[in-house]
Design an enzyme around this catalytic site. Structure first.
Site, PDB file in Angstrom:
ATOM      1  N   ASP A 152       0.872  -1.160   0.000  1.00 54.11           N
ATOM      2  CA  ASP A 152       0.000   0.000   0.000  1.00 54.11           C
ATOM      3  C   ASP A 152       0.927   1.233   0.000  1.00 54.11           C
ATOM      4  OD1 ASP A 152      -2.176   1.789   0.690  1.00 54.11           O
ATOM      5  OD2 ASP A 152      -1.387   1.719   2.740  1.00 54.11           O
ATOM      6  N   ASP A 155      -0.048   5.122   1.116  1.00 52.02           N
ATOM      7  CA  ASP A 155      -0.225   6.018   2.270  1.00 52.02           C
ATOM      8  C   ASP A 155      -0.127   5.259   3.591  1.00 52.02           C
ATOM      9  OD1 ASP A 155      -0.543   8.369   0.898  1.00 52.02           O
ATOM     10  OD2 ASP A 155      -2.725   8.346   0.928  1.00 52.02           O
ATOM     11  N   ASP A 175      -6.637 -12.202   1.571  1.00 52.51           N
ATOM     12  CA  ASP A 175      -6.797 -13.117   0.441  1.00 52.51           C
ATOM     13  C   ASP A 175      -5.818 -14.294   0.583  1.00 52.51           C
ATOM     14  OD1 ASP A 175      -7.953 -12.837  -2.664  1.00 52.51           O
ATOM     15  OD2 ASP A 175      -6.144 -14.089  -2.447  1.00 52.51           O
TER      16      ASP A 175
END
Ligand code: M1P
Length: 256
Positions: free
Chosen positions: A18, A20, A232
């Site tokens: 990711d 931020d 996942d």
């Protein structure tokens, strides 16, 4: 077997991040130290980022210290992977507006703008909706808010649940649209078709058959925009508390 493109890496692994609060502080630039660590990591494994943000914003944050974000990473996934690059080359994009259709989209926009107009919050700025390729981003304060105004809104939102109430209403009102309303950042939420969360990026790396795919993110709890890809079965998930934590984990797990 990974393709020849990654044959020079020591391990047939992919590490995705990711942006931020994982590679950078929110909406800020990556540090020189972070880029050094990523450069060292890329000698061993394939690396990529998966952000909800669009290309322009991510380039402001990652194309720094003389680097080009798209070249620096093996995979660059903007808008959850709807806009994607592999080894500097663009992959095919999908479109939010084609999925939703102009008429239904118009109803959604009209409702959202009315809702924001009626909201009583301390300050409002501009750009309350940002139309992107794979999603729409909605901000009650407006995307033109300054860094300080973003922080102030985020604090106010944590106390008053402005965004939570907004997405609850939208989920009810537009339940037949097949859309996900995801609170990922500090002042806004993203709207995209169900399934077009960050897992969308995983289908774009399937052809390489990596032995392991790691994902590092900060919003990994249910409801956060990193949750689906983190949970996942195709990924090994890591929760971080900011860029300094990411650096520490990378040094411990991949670079020692
Ligand atoms: O952290 C990812 C989010 O970053 C921005 O959110 P905000 O401006 O609210 O902090 C947006 O680009 C959003 O789309 C993205 O998911």
């Amino acid at each position: 077997m990974v393709s020849a493109a990654f044959a020079n890496r020591a391990h047939k692994k992919l590490v995705l991040f990711d942006v931020d609060e994982t590679l950078t502080l929110a909406r800020q630039s990556a540090s020189a130290e972070m880029l050094d660590v990523l450069r060292a990591l890329r000698e061993k494994v394939a690396i990529g980022f998966v952000s909800g943000s669009d290309k322009k914003k991510i380039e402001e944050q990652l194309s720094v210290h003389g680097n080009d974000a798209i070249q620096f990473f093996d995979y660059a996934f903007f808008e959850n992977g709807l806009v994607a690059y592999k080894l500097g080359q663009p992959l095919e994009s999908d479109s939010f507006i084609l999925y939703v259709g102009e008429e239904r989209y118009k109803k959604l926009v009209t409702f959202i703008l009315h809702y924001i107009a009626d909201l009583d919050i301390p300050i409002k700025r501009g750009t309350f909706m940002e139309f992107r390729n794979g999603m729409v981003n909605v901000s009650p304060i407006g995307r033109n808010a300054t860094l300080q105004e973003r922080e102030d809104f985020n604090k106010y939102d944590n106390e008053h649940g402005i965004r939570a109430a907004f997405v609850k209403e939208l989920r009810e009102k537009f339940s037949d649209y097949g859309l996900t309303f995801s609170i990922g950042g500090k002042i806004s939420f993203d709207v995209f078709p169900n399934g077009w969360d960050k897992r969308y990026a995983l289908r774009r790396v399937e052809d390489e058959q990596f032995e392991e795919i790691h994902f590092f993110g900060d919003k990994t709890d249910p409801g956060g925009n990193d949750h689906e890809i983190f949970a996942d079965p195709r990924t090994i998930g890591h929760t971080v508390e900011g860029p300094a934590h990411t650096i520490r984990l990378l040094k411990e797990q991949f670079l020692s």
